[in-house]
Design an enzyme around this catalytic site. Sequence first.
Site, PDB file in Angstrom:
ATOM      1  N   TYR A   1       0.820  -1.219   0.000  1.00 33.48           N
ATOM      2  CA  TYR A   1       0.000   0.000   0.000  1.00 33.48           C
ATOM      3  C   TYR A   1       0.853   1.268   0.000  1.00 33.48           C
ATOM      4  CZ  TYR A   1      -4.142  -2.882   0.462  1.00 33.48           C
ATOM      5  OH  TYR A   1      -5.133  -3.795   0.222  1.00 33.48           O
TER       6      TYR A   1
ATOM      7  N   GLY B   1      -8.161  -6.675  -2.263  1.00 34.12           N
ATOM      8  CA  GLY B   1      -7.567  -5.705  -1.365  1.00 34.12           C
ATOM      9  C   GLY B   1      -8.344  -5.473  -0.090  1.00 34.12           C
ATOM     10  N   SER B   2      -7.877  -4.512   0.687  1.00 32.36           N
ATOM     11  CA  SER B   2      -8.374  -4.248   2.031  1.00 32.36           C
ATOM     12  C   SER B   2      -9.849  -3.867   2.015  1.00 32.36           C
ATOM     13  CB  SER B   2      -7.557  -3.119   2.646  1.00 32.36           C
ATOM     14  OG  SER B   2      -8.087  -2.762   3.898  1.00 32.36           O
ATOM     15  N   SER B   3     -10.513  -4.154   3.149  1.00 30.74           N
ATOM     16  CA  SER B   3     -11.937  -3.844   3.268  1.00 30.74           C
ATOM     17  C   SER B   3     -12.197  -2.330   3.345  1.00 30.74           C
ATOM     18  CB  SER B   3     -12.531  -4.564   4.475  1.00 30.74           C
ATOM     19  OG  SER B   3     -11.703  -4.410   5.599  1.00 30.74           O
ATOM     20  N   GLY B   4     -11.151  -1.513   3.441  1.00 30.92           N
ATOM     21  CA  GLY B   4     -11.328  -0.056   3.373  1.00 30.92           C
ATOM     22  C   GLY B   4     -11.821   0.413   2.008  1.00 30.92           C
TER      23      GLY B   4
END
Lengths: 421, 138
Positions: free
Chosen positions: A394, B64-67
Amino acid sequence: MNLTEQEKRMLGGEFGEPVARALDYLIQFGDAFGADRFVDVVYAHYPAEMSIYRGNVEDVVEYAETGAMVCIPTTTSTLACDLDRWKEHGCPQPIYDLQAAVVPAHRKMGILGTYTCTPQWLGFVPPKGSYIISVESSAIIYFNSVLGARTNRGGLFTRYAAVTGKYPLMGYLLDENRAGTHLFRVKLGPQDLLHDSDFSALGFHVGALVGSEVPVFDTLGTATQDNLVALGAALATSGSVTLFHAPGHTAESDSVEEAFQGRQPKETHNVTPADIRSVYEMLTTIDPGGAIDFVTLGCPHYTLEQLRYVAHWLREHDAKVHPNVRFWICTNRTTRQAATWEGIVQTIEQAGGHVVCDTCPVECHMRKSTCKEFGLPVPQVQAMVTDSCKMARYVGDLIGCKTALCPKDDCLKAAVAGELS
Amino acid sequence: MSDHKVKARGMVKGRVSGPALVCRKAFSFLGDVDMDTGEIIAQGHEHEGETIAGKVMIYPETKGSSGGCVVLSVLAKQGKQPVAIVLEKPADTNIVEGAIVCGVTLVSEPEGDLIHSVPNGAMVTVDGAAGEVMWSDA
């Protein structure tokens, strides 16, 4: 969706307008996935509204004014700054001021201000087989896999589940969706699976191969709880893995056969040391000997033991962080308090490091888009070293710097040297 | 009239049209897209620099991230969201939550390989209630 008498009364407004509206959203949601009924959820890990997302904080302040209250234990995920030490980390005042407004809103709704991606370390350990709803992909995969609680990838509707105590029976709440799909034969020796970063690299490699399916590992060696967190976080980064099985390490199955519920694996892969090395290489864009200006540990938020290890290393090496390097170790507030009692925080601070709570580099003012949003100068970061694939992945896009993935000891050496060894 | 009509699983209702943005790889709302502009910022992405705003996004699956669903809602508050999402694989819950709240039409599992048959930029109509994807030859 078939509703119980109680749910019909909720929808009819008997428990207030916020409950009725929340249930209506959840019915649309259940219908989309063909769920036929709700189950009662016993715990929620809620996405704290962040000042780095436009309108997000205002949204919860407004929502709390409706009188909505959560009806199950509810913890919160990370924020955009450390609510206590934001000044030390260079967080601009406007970001803090906006962010701090969530705290009274959450308290009003009965939500706990834990502000961490690892609520399990605060004692929120739901029983095996219980239904919960969680955000934060690294927490979700830990609850599902290591603990055997049942959650889908929570999102915006975590709020509505926490307010109603209901969630549609679907997805990873159902036995049949929890079967393994892909078998991974881990052909790695003890030397290949030593560090959290090795488990992180294993997860990153496998996540990319399985996407959103359910990997099964035939062995994970002598994985610790911290190793399993690192593995899960990376599986959920390169893929959107929500559940994995590793008989002997995870809750649901005692054997590989049981993990597949009697079905045949769709694919079987061997994982070799070369696969692990290739992840380290892929996520390392800093040249050997290249200058670095940021070291991040604590993605996901570190445990007390991981903090202790860092302090011990710094003391043993009589180490001082290089003046050009920001050294952040992220954790939650409760763990920082415990680490302060142990003298761990003082050791890290005396060496020039920061024990950061409530946030992390990609969620705070260091993210490129955050300062742009607030009309503030964007902090310059050239090169970050970390032991986490999730952070490395990220950071590349959200901070826009070069990265290196290293075991913890090499991260610490880099923090001291100001360059990648 | 559309030249092509393909059935899909209707997830989030709505009937909308927009230019296709066809991505061959899994897409992450957290990281792949600038939440202020809707521009794709992932380095090396096949559509790096293009916007997702107003598009019919066609891609294999969300990763990807749950954000990511928060990013979708931030995009929607600024009118920078896609008008529809067509997922080749089954939809994950996160993206559907975001789509319900943001009013983005969503279908999944089309009965055909849309990623390799819909030309990027073609005008596509998606019907979320009927579960249909339609487009015309350029």
